[in-house]
Design a protein around this motif. Sequence first.
Motif, short mmCIF file in Angstrom:
data_model
loop_
_atom_site.label_atom_id
_atom_site.label_comp_id
_atom_site.label_asym_id
_atom_site.label_seq_id
_atom_site.Cartn_x
_atom_site.Cartn_y
_atom_site.Cartn_z
N THR A 459 0.81 -1.21 0.00
CA THR A 459 0.00 0.00 0.00
C THR A 459 0.84 1.27 0.00
N HIS A 485 -1.56 -5.24 -3.76
CA HIS A 485 -1.74 -6.58 -3.22
C HIS A 485 -1.69 -7.61 -4.33
N TRP A 487 -3.62 -10.66 -4.76
CA TRP A 487 -4.68 -11.46 -4.13
C TRP A 487 -4.70 -12.86 -4.73
N GLU A 509 -6.64 -13.65 -0.31
CA GLU A 509 -5.52 -13.26 0.62
C GLU A 509 -4.32 -12.78 -0.22
N CYS A 510 -3.72 -11.58 0.27
CA CYS A 510 -2.53 -11.01 -0.45
C CYS A 510 -1.31 -11.85 -0.08
N CYS A 513 1.45 -9.29 1.81
CA CYS A 513 1.28 -8.77 3.17
C CYS A 513 0.32 -9.60 4.00
N ALA A 515 -2.91 -9.63 3.77
CA ALA A 515 -4.23 -9.01 3.93
C ALA A 515 -5.28 -9.91 3.28
N ARG A 516 -6.49 -9.87 3.80
CA ARG A 516 -7.56 -10.70 3.28
C ARG A 516 -8.72 -9.79 2.90
N LYS A 517 -9.45 -10.40 1.96
CA LYS A 517 -10.70 -9.73 1.60
C LYS A 517 -11.69 -10.77 1.19
#
Length: 517
Positions: A459, A485, A487, A509-510, A513, A515-517
């Motif tokens: 980011t 990201h 993903w 999931e990235c 890093c 990160a999830r979405k």
Amino acid sequence: MGFKEFIGTTKGKIAVIGGSAVVAVGIGVAVLLQGGGYRSITVEALTGTVNVAGSRNNGAAYVGEQLEDGDDVTVAEASDLTMCMDGDKYVYADANTHFALSADQSKDASRIKILLDAGSELNELQNALGANDSYEVDTPNSTMSVRGTKFRVTVYTGSDGFKYTLLEVYEGVVDVRLKTEDGTYNGVERNFTVGESGLIRGNVTLSEFVTVDKANLAEISGSEEEVLLLHYDSLPEDGVERLIELLKNGEIRSAANDTSAQNDTQATDDKTDDEQGGAPEDHKHTPDEWEVTKEPTCTAAGSRQKVCTECGEVIETEEIAATEHTPGDWTTVKEATCAAEGSRQQKCTVCGAVIKTESIAKTDHTPGEWKTVKNPTCTEAGSKQQTCTKCGAVLATEEIAAKGHTPGTWTTTLEPTCEGTGLREQKCSVCGASINQETIGALGHSHTGMTTITEASCTAGGYAEDRCSRCGAVLGSSSTAARGHNWVGVYTTTGGVAAGPTTVHLYDECTYCGARK
């Protein structure tokens, strides 16, 4: 009997001796202890001006003053001085007299000396000296030691340049030892008794008694006695009046004797030739050979005569010319040196008189080694000199050149930086003085390349810098964009055996890093 009365009698036999002598005289001069008593020297009386110089006595003398060992006494013109010592010894100093006092003080002995170098003084010792006592009068050419008891000493310089000492003994005995003016005794000694006198002549090389010519003895004294009488011709022409009166031949005879002689002569003249026992008027003299009546000397003429062989009458006299001086070898009086001329003299081998005096030229200097007087430095010259090895005189002086600086190593006094200059200095290794200075150039920055300071994230962007390795200054920088990201879907399988598996999407999931979405 007083001195004048003594001179007026025929008992005044005076032995004449000339030369350099030192006279020891009984005179108390200093404050001395004697047993339980007290020795003293007191100014008894004075006329005119008498000056005293010493450790405590300085200035004009006064009656009652106590004199001491080492005192220097000067009796001025038209003045006189009387000193009393121990209550029984007296010194009567005439005008223009100079002497010094010396005394060896002890409880058991009194050794007194008067150092007389000019003038005349009468000494009277009323009592005999003690067994260990001594009294001396010291003159430039003799020493007179006293056993007693009344005598006069006179010192003066003759027109011939000699120092003369006249001793007259009225009572007692005086012993005389001859010496030269440099203090060297020559071994000649003589004692003088009542009525005798000694005349001494001397300088730095000579000390002798002056004697009367024996050929003139009968003429002076009226007899051929073996006693030499003081004769006026034996003294220099510039003798003091008192001495002249004493030395004249007529002063030795009494007036009564002179009158008797005159009467006898007149009576003889009145007699006839027959009464006198002489030769008749027509007597013809027969001359004898010449007979010397007075031997000539180097400076004075002599005489000779002829007498008649029959009657003995003097029929012819004539003068014998002075013989003149006989030059001897030259004698060095003072050696020449580098610094001063010397002198030499030539004496008559007959009478000892100085005929000629010459200067002896200075000797040449003897150069020694050169010696440094002042050492040179880096910036200042030094000096050296050469002296005579005999007298020490400086013969030559030279300059020694300055040595100059000796360069040492360079030393940095200010370190350079990446952007600023530095400084270095060179000093003399001997004296430490600064000789040279130089600038050291700036070093410049040292690049290390781009170094990541912040990594780019999903980011946010990244950041990198280029810094100097020496000073840390930022030389450059760069930024990178966020990478975003990455993903990836995450799935799971569900379901039974009968129905078969079912795939279910759980989330994204990235991979960078997490990160999830």
